[in-house]
Motif scaffolding. Structure first.
Motif, PDB file in Angstrom:
ATOM      1  N   PHE A 281      90.986 111.347  41.659  1.00 31.37           N
ATOM      2  CA  PHE A 281      91.399 112.560  40.941  1.00 31.37           C
ATOM      3  C   PHE A 281      92.173 112.202  39.680  1.00 31.37           C
ATOM      4  N   TYR A 282      93.000 111.194  39.754  1.00 30.92           N
ATOM      5  CA  TYR A 282      93.811 110.747  38.615  1.00 30.92           C
ATOM      6  C   TYR A 282      92.934 110.353  37.427  1.00 30.92           C
ATOM      7  N   LEU A 283      91.705 109.885  37.706  1.00 33.28           N
ATOM      8  CA  LEU A 283      90.801 109.423  36.645  1.00 33.28           C
ATOM      9  C   LEU A 283      89.834 110.493  36.144  1.00 33.28           C
ATOM     10  N   GLN A 284      89.888 111.699  36.683  1.00 30.76           N
ATOM     11  CA  GLN A 284      88.883 112.699  36.317  1.00 30.76           C
ATOM     12  C   GLN A 284      88.876 113.041  34.827  1.00 30.76           C
ATOM     13  N   ASP A 285      90.036 113.198  34.229  1.00 30.95           N
ATOM     14  CA  ASP A 285      90.082 113.506  32.799  1.00 30.95           C
ATOM     15  C   ASP A 285      89.539 112.339  31.971  1.00 30.95           C
ATOM     16  N   PHE A 286      89.885 111.126  32.391  1.00 29.38           N
ATOM     17  CA  PHE A 286      89.341 109.941  31.722  1.00 29.38           C
ATOM     18  C   PHE A 286      87.824 109.930  31.824  1.00 29.38           C
ATOM     19  N   ASP A 287      87.294 110.209  33.021  1.00 30.09           N
ATOM     20  CA  ASP A 287      85.841 110.217  33.217  1.00 30.09           C
ATOM     21  C   ASP A 287      85.150 111.188  32.261  1.00 30.09           C
ATOM     22  N   LYS A 288      85.730 112.372  32.122  1.00 29.38           N
ATOM     23  CA  LYS A 288      85.115 113.378  31.241  1.00 29.38           C
ATOM     24  C   LYS A 288      85.080 112.899  29.797  1.00 29.38           C
ATOM     25  N   GLU A 289      86.169 112.287  29.353  1.00 28.07           N
ATOM     26  CA  GLU A 289      86.252 111.840  27.960  1.00 28.07           C
ATOM     27  C   GLU A 289      85.317 110.662  27.698  1.00 28.07           C
ATOM     28  N   ILE A 290      85.294 109.697  28.589  1.00 23.72           N
ATOM     29  CA  ILE A 290      84.460 108.520  28.349  1.00 23.72           C
ATOM     30  C   ILE A 290      82.985 108.869  28.530  1.00 23.72           C
ATOM     31  N   LYS A 291      82.680 109.801  29.445  1.00 26.00           N
ATOM     32  CA  LYS A 291      81.289 110.248  29.611  1.00 26.00           C
ATOM     33  C   LYS A 291      80.809 110.949  28.345  1.00 26.00           C
ATOM     34  N   LYS A 292      81.676 111.723  27.730  1.00 22.90           N
ATOM     35  CA  LYS A 292      81.330 112.402  26.477  1.00 22.90           C
ATOM     36  C   LYS A 292      81.004 111.388  25.385  1.00 22.90           C
ATOM     37  N   LYS A 293      81.787 110.321  25.295  1.00 23.69           N
ATOM     38  CA  LYS A 293      81.540 109.285  24.284  1.00 23.69           C
ATOM     39  C   LYS A 293      80.244 108.542  24.583  1.00 23.69           C
ATOM     40  N   CYS A 294      79.949 108.335  25.862  1.00 24.25           N
ATOM     41  CA  CYS A 294      78.679 107.708  26.242  1.00 24.25           C
ATOM     42  C   CYS A 294      77.499 108.591  25.830  1.00 24.25           C
ATOM     43  N   ASP A 295      77.620 109.888  26.069  1.00 24.98           N
ATOM     44  CA  ASP A 295      76.547 110.813  25.702  1.00 24.98           C
ATOM     45  C   ASP A 295      76.276 110.778  24.198  1.00 24.98           C
ATOM     46  N   GLU A 296      77.334 110.663  23.414  1.00 25.22           N
ATOM     47  CA  GLU A 296      77.183 110.614  21.944  1.00 25.22           C
ATOM     48  C   GLU A 296      76.395 109.389  21.508  1.00 25.22           C
TER      49      GLU A 296
ATOM     50  N   GLU B 296      87.272 102.203  23.452  1.00 24.25           N
ATOM     51  CA  GLU B 296      87.680 103.595  23.691  1.00 24.25           C
ATOM     52  C   GLU B 296      88.230 103.768  25.107  1.00 24.25           C
ATOM     53  N   ALA B 297      87.614 103.101  26.073  1.00 28.16           N
ATOM     54  CA  ALA B 297      88.112 103.175  27.449  1.00 28.16           C
ATOM     55  C   ALA B 297      89.529 102.615  27.531  1.00 28.16           C
ATOM     56  N   SER B 298      89.785 101.527  26.792  1.00 30.20           N
ATOM     57  CA  SER B 298      91.127 100.936  26.770  1.00 30.20           C
ATOM     58  C   SER B 298      92.156 101.931  26.271  1.00 30.20           C
ATOM     59  N   LYS B 299      91.823 102.630  25.195  1.00 27.86           N
ATOM     60  CA  LYS B 299      92.755 103.608  24.622  1.00 27.86           C
ATOM     61  C   LYS B 299      92.997 104.772  25.577  1.00 27.86           C
ATOM     62  N   LEU B 300      91.929 105.293  26.155  1.00 28.64           N
ATOM     63  CA  LEU B 300      92.071 106.440  27.055  1.00 28.64           C
ATOM     64  C   LEU B 300      92.879 106.076  28.303  1.00 28.64           C
ATOM     65  N   LEU B 301      92.623 104.898  28.849  1.00 25.68           N
ATOM     66  CA  LEU B 301      93.349 104.475  30.051  1.00 25.68           C
ATOM     67  C   LEU B 301      94.826 104.248  29.757  1.00 25.68           C
ATOM     68  N   SER B 302      95.142 103.740  28.549  1.00 20.43           N
ATOM     69  CA  SER B 302      96.544 103.476  28.208  1.00 20.43           C
ATOM     70  C   SER B 302      97.364 104.757  28.188  1.00 20.43           C
ATOM     71  N   LYS B 303      96.708 105.891  27.927  1.00 23.46           N
ATOM     72  CA  LYS B 303      97.419 107.173  27.894  1.00 23.46           C
ATOM     73  C   LYS B 303      97.905 107.601  29.278  1.00 23.46           C
ATOM     74  N   ILE B 304      97.288 107.033  30.310  1.00 27.36           N
ATOM     75  CA  ILE B 304      97.713 107.388  31.680  1.00 27.36           C
ATOM     76  C   ILE B 304      98.310 106.162  32.389  1.00 27.36           C
ATOM     77  N   GLY B 305      98.765 105.203  31.609  1.00 26.61           N
ATOM     78  CA  GLY B 305      99.484 104.062  32.164  1.00 26.61           C
ATOM     79  C   GLY B 305      98.622 102.982  32.782  1.00 26.61           C
ATOM     80  N   LEU B 306      97.340 102.965  32.447  1.00 24.00           N
ATOM     81  CA  LEU B 306      96.429 101.990  33.035  1.00 24.00           C
ATOM     82  C   LEU B 306      95.852 101.066  31.972  1.00 24.00           C
ATOM     83  N   ASN B 307      95.362  99.914  32.416  1.00 22.93           N
ATOM     84  CA  ASN B 307      94.781  98.933  31.497  1.00 22.93           C
ATOM     85  C   ASN B 307      93.547  98.301  32.105  1.00 22.93           C
ATOM     86  N   ILE B 308      92.632  97.874  31.230  1.00 23.70           N
ATOM     87  CA  ILE B 308      91.451  97.149  31.677  1.00 23.70           C
ATOM     88  C   ILE B 308      91.841  95.708  31.991  1.00 23.70           C
TER      89      ILE B 308
END
Length: 439
Positions: free
Chosen positions: A229-244, A272-284
């Motif tokens: 659940f914690y990653l759902q917003d990240f999933d939506k954003e990165i999926k959108k970038k993949c679709d583009e 982009e995944a690195s940036k999005l994850l950093s916003k929620i305290g996570l890193n690759i």
């Protein structure tokens, strides 16, 4: 707070049975209704506070790196399960296509029994509420990964994962996400859940509240559902970038795959995944980012061919072809998911193995590091398929590991294995070693 009868109905009879599967025996039998009544009273009287875990199980993640796994008192497991279950509608929905990890806890909890067909995959924890759902979801993920990789549409695959995922989930941010997703009548349960998450680890945190980290506890599905659940917003954003970019995105827990047309697109998505994850305290995890520039390399890494050959447990010819391929790749030092393949081989009928291959397979299964990472179910699976001479050799290795090995996960499982199979052993010797390894 819901009434006591409704509260009791949250816990199927199989729930207390699952808790009793713990490799660390409980001090007294778990009586479901009795625990539920005590917990309900403490919650409604605002007296509930999590206890210090019964013990910490130390597991070898890989390369002798320890994972510290708490095992809770029954009342705390009831609380954690209840809070997650009552919020399930809000946290198990809205998942992005191609992501796995957010399936529901389910009501009927299933168990591994002797002769069970459950595959011992890396992704199926032995004490999951429903290990069969883990296997089902993992198989679906594998099929999609294989299909995407063998499509002419994409030329590059990049795999990556999140570093120390569970340990870095912000409890405060998780609470805010839960508040936004839930109706007002469930806010009390969010407060109760965050109270538990902030205070269960007093042995290490003291009386200061824990601010980050979900417990990777002995029964892990509640944390698994919250982490997804914690990653759902990240999933939506990165999926959108993949679709583009006309790219594909897959995620299983903290493992992610991007399928792209060019390496530049793949690198951009990792960025982009690195940036999005950093916003929620996570890193690759930088050490685990790997690019594959053709389908064959990725197919080999994932060992799709071998898994396919080992898929039918009655097909002797294919099983032995798969085993020979495994041995060949090991001899050539090819990088692939060799432990996952070995676990799949472990699930085959050893009587079907050709003599020339069987001895090599046993050598891999008898590797001290592999044995030391087995749970009691795996130990039993191996032991019951050995002849008398090989059984003696297997038991000899187990015995030498008691003093050699530092991870008490092995020692706790060893006791269960010995007792389950009615094998004579020095229990006090193992318990003494466990005491020496306490943290």
């Amino acid at each position: 707070m819901i009434d006591i009868e409704s509260f009791k109905n949250f816990f199927p009879k199989s729930f207390s049975k699952k808790l009793n599967e713990s490799i660390i025996p409980h001090s007294s039998p778990i009586v479901r209704n009795e625990i539920a009544e005590i917990l309900h009273r403490e919650i409604t009287e605002f007296k509930y506070h999590p206890s210090t875990p019964r013990d910490y199980i130390i597991i070898n993640k890989a390369n002798y790196v320890a994972r510290i796994t708490p095992t809770f008192h029954p009342k705390d497991y009831f609380l954690f399960y209840f809070c997650t279950k009552i919020l399930e509608d809000e946290i198990a929905g809205n998942y992005v296509e191609g992501t796995y990890g957010g399936w529901r806890l389910g009501n009927q909890i299933r168990f591994k029994e002797e002769g069970d067909e459950l595959e011992l995959l890396d992704s199926a924890p032995s004490n999951s509420y429903n290990p069969f759902l883990w296997t089902e979801n993992w198989s679906d993920f594998q099929k999609k990964a294989f299909a995407n990789n063998n499509s002419d549409e994409h030329k590059i695959v990049v795999k990556l994962d999140i570093a120390n995922f569970y340990d870095n989930v912000s409890i405060d941010l998780l609470g805010k996400k839960l508040y936004l997703a839930s109706p007002r009548n469930k806010l009390f349960y969010i407060d109760l859940l965050t109270h538990f998450l902030s205070n269960w680890n007093k042995k290490f945190q003291g009386y200061s509240k824990k601010s980050v980290g979900l417990p990777q506890d002995e029964i892990s599905d509640s944390s698994r559902l919250l982490a997804n659940f914690y990653l759902q917003d990240f999933d939506k954003e990165i999926k959108k970038k993949c679709d583009e970019l006309d790219a594909k995105y897959l995620r299983y827990a903290d493992d992610q795959l991007f399928y792209t047309k060019t390496k530049e697109d793949a690198q951009y998505l990792v960025y982009e995944a690195s940036k999005l994850l950093s916003k929620i305290g996570l890193n690759i995890n930088t050490g685990k980012v790997e690019y594959f520039d053709n389908p064959e390399k990725f197919n080999q890494y994932w060992a799709f061919e071998i898994f396919e050959l080992l898929g039918d447990k009655k097909n002797k010819e294919n099983i032995n072809r798969g085993i020979k391929k495994y041995i060949e790749w090991k001899d050539k030092r090819i990088s692939f998911k060799e432990h996952s393949v070995l676990r799949r081989i472990l699930n085959q009928d050893f009587k079907l193995f050709e003599t020339s291959s069987k001895h090599k397979v046993l050598a891999y299964l008898f590797d001290k590091e592999f044995i030391s990472m087995m749970n009691n179910w795996s130990m039993t699976k191996v032991y019951n398929q050995l002849n008398e001479e090989d059984k003696k050799e297997f038991l000899k290795i187990l015995d030498t590991l008691i003093e050699e090995y530092h991870f008490n996960y092995f020692h706790y499982n060893l006791i269960v294995f010995y007792e389950k199979n009615k094998i004579d052993f020095e229990k006090e010797r193992i318990l003494k070693r466990i005491e020496e390894l306490k943290i």
